[in-house]
Every structure is written in C-alpha cells, then in structure tokens.
Design an enzyme around this catalytic site. Sequence first.
Site, short mmCIF file in Angstrom:
data_model
loop_
_atom_site.label_atom_id
_atom_site.label_comp_id
_atom_site.label_asym_id
_atom_site.label_seq_id
_atom_site.Cartn_x
_atom_site.Cartn_y
_atom_site.Cartn_z
N TYR A 117 0.83 -1.21 0.00
CA TYR A 117 0.00 0.00 0.00
C TYR A 117 0.87 1.26 0.00
CZ TYR A 117 -4.37 -2.43 -0.01
OH TYR A 117 -5.43 -3.20 -0.43
N HIS B 220 -15.05 2.00 -1.85
CA HIS B 220 -13.98 1.10 -1.38
C HIS B 220 -12.95 1.81 -0.53
CE1 HIS B 220 -14.98 -1.75 -4.99
NE2 HIS B 220 -15.80 -1.92 -3.97
N CYS C 21 -6.33 2.29 13.05
CA CYS C 21 -5.88 1.17 13.90
C CYS C 21 -6.95 0.08 13.88
CB CYS C 21 -5.70 1.67 15.34
SG CYS C 21 -5.45 0.31 16.50
N GLY D 246 -14.90 3.13 -17.04
CA GLY D 246 -13.64 2.46 -16.70
C GLY D 246 -13.77 1.42 -15.62
N THR D 247 -14.84 0.58 -15.72
CA THR D 247 -14.94 -0.50 -14.75
C THR D 247 -15.33 -1.79 -15.46
OG1 THR D 247 -15.99 -1.26 -12.69
CG2 THR D 247 -17.37 0.02 -14.18
N ASN E 153 -15.70 2.90 -21.99
CA ASN E 153 -14.67 1.91 -21.68
C ASN E 153 -13.90 1.61 -22.97
OD1 ASN E 153 -13.35 -0.63 -20.92
ND2 ASN E 153 -14.77 -0.62 -19.19
#
Length: 248
Positions: free
Chosen positions: A66, A117, A125, A186-187, A212
């Site tokens: 990440y 998302h 935490c 764009g998915t 797309n």
Amino acid sequence: MEFSTKFINKLKYAKKLLFFTGAGISAESGISTFRGVDGIWNKMKPEELASIDGFMKNPDIVWQWYQHRRQIVHDSKPNAGHLSIAELENYYDVTVVTENVDNLHRRAGSSKIFELHGNIERNYCIDCKAPFNDTKLNEESGNPKCKECGGRIRPDVVWFGEMLPQDQFSGGQSSAESSDICFVVGTSGLVYPAAYIPIEAKQAGAFIVEINIDYTEMSRFADESFIGKSASILTELLAEVKRIKATT
Ligand code: BV8
C-alpha cells in the site's frame, strides 16, 4: 466523436448525472488497473494482498504494497476525464460514485463523491479504530503500530470479504435511484456489491452510458456504449454539453 440524437436529447433535459467510476478512469493518470493487460491482479493474488487474512498473515508485505501504491497515487494527477466530470458540475447536479481509492476525483474538484472502497490516503488502527494519517510516504518501514493502543495500522480501504461503508453505499444507492443519466466509466463491473449501483440506476429508469476501451459485464445494461479512452470521451462530452447549453 458523433453523439446520437437520442443521447443529445437526454443531455438537453437531464438535471442529475451519476458517474460510476472504476480503475479505468485513472489509467491515463498512470495508475494500473486491476484486470487489464498490466493489471495488478495479474501479478499478485487479491486475496493475499487485499484481504484482512492476507494482511494478518503478512502485515509488513501488505503495508509496503500500500505504501508503494500510495507513492504512485501521490505522484499522479487527475486526468482530463476526472477534470471534465468536475467541470460538468457547472451544468448539472453531478454525483460521483467511485470504486477507486486514489482520491483523484476529489483532487480534480468534484464536490459530491461516494467512495465505495475507501481511500488509500487514510489509515486506521484495527483495534481502537483511531485514524493514523501521518505515514511518511518514502518510509520503507514495516507495518506501524497505533500510538494509542499498540494495535496494527491498516489502510482505510475495503478488502475482499469486508462490508462497504454503509453511508457511502447508501449514498451511492440514493443517487442511483434519482439520476437521469448514469455514466459507467472504466470498470469491468465484476466487483459486488459496488456493481449493483448502475444496475439500480437502470431499474430506476436512468439512461445508462458506458465509457470503456472494451465491452464489459455492464455493456448489456447500457443504452449507449462509447468504446475508447475515458479522458478523451469525457472531454468531448463536456464540449457537447457546452454546445447544448449555449443554444438553450
Ligand atoms: C463483500 C479496494 C461481503 C482495495 C477493492 C468470496 C469471498 C468474499 C467475497 C466474495 C467472494 N466472491 C465474490 C465476493 C464478493 C466480492 C467480489 O465481488 N469479488 C469479485 C472479484 C468476484 N466482493 C467483496 O468481497 C466486497 N465485499 O462482498 O462483502 C460481506 C457481506 C456481509 C458481511 C461481510 C462481508 C468488497 C469488494 C471490495 C474489494 N476491494 N478495492 C484496494 O484497492 O486495494 S476491489 C478492486 O476491484 C478495486 O477497488 C477496483 O475498484 C475493483 C473493481 O475493479 P475495476 O475498478 O472495475 O477495475 P478493473 O481493473 O477490473 O477494470 C478496469 C476497467 O477499465 C476495464 O474494463 C478496462 O477495460 C477499463 N479501462 C482501462 N483503461 C481505460 C479503461 N476504460 C476507459 N479508459 C481507459 N483509459
């Protein structure tokens, strides 16, 4: 690009636009997609890196993955696609519902965004949920611990098998129920429950426009499919709207 008369009429009378976006809208900002030719999931297994089990098994590896993606996002800029969507707010009530975690819609100036998302620039935490956002991007350290309780720090993104943030998902659903046009940009339309959003928009009577480079799972719901790169198509969409608004 020639837009159909039917679509131009939809643009003429629409009040509310919904942009449902995936990784493809950020591809031209230099951020890899997940399932394309250079997709992330071609190189790594999602369940090993984008799941709580993967994180608990290898917290340092997942944390560094990440950190690497945060650096890429940090060095990226919104492209003409993100910017065109933000500028369309001058003509319509625009809502963005995105699967992306890269924060580029906000940086482009969009003001109404639901992040289904999460957001890679935020962390928290896993034990006491305290926010933890002072990671130094170039720090190649292992997974940091919470200063409050010593728990592990994780990115504030939704992993596979995890619930979507309820406020974000229901915000996206209410926008789907009330939009005149829903753009699906764009998915691959493979990830649920996010992919329900354009389906709910369709069921509520929205005109569905897919943008797309390829046909996808969503194409069967689309009233129009514009095959091409989203940055140029969205730029042309904005130009067409300006032409329409200048003559009405
Ligand atoms: C849930 C955040 C349940 C992290 C992501 C087994 C176990 C558990 C769950 C499941 C399971 N089987 C199925 C599921 C459900 C699962 C799912 O849908 N899996 C899929 C793969 C089958 N969903 C979940 O797990 C969700 N949670 O179901 O919880 C539950 C219920 C009750 C109680 C507890 C739990 C959570 C899913 C969220 C996962 N997190 N990301 C991170 O990013 O690190 S998903 C990941 O895929 C990305 O976020 C991405 O947004 C998302 C969707 O991908 P796309 O955005 O569509 O990207 P992709 O590469 O696929 O496609 C890009 C497209 O762009 C292509 O079509 C390409 O042609 C196009 N393109 C490329 N360039 C351009 C372009 N278009 C235009 N212009 C260009 N230039």
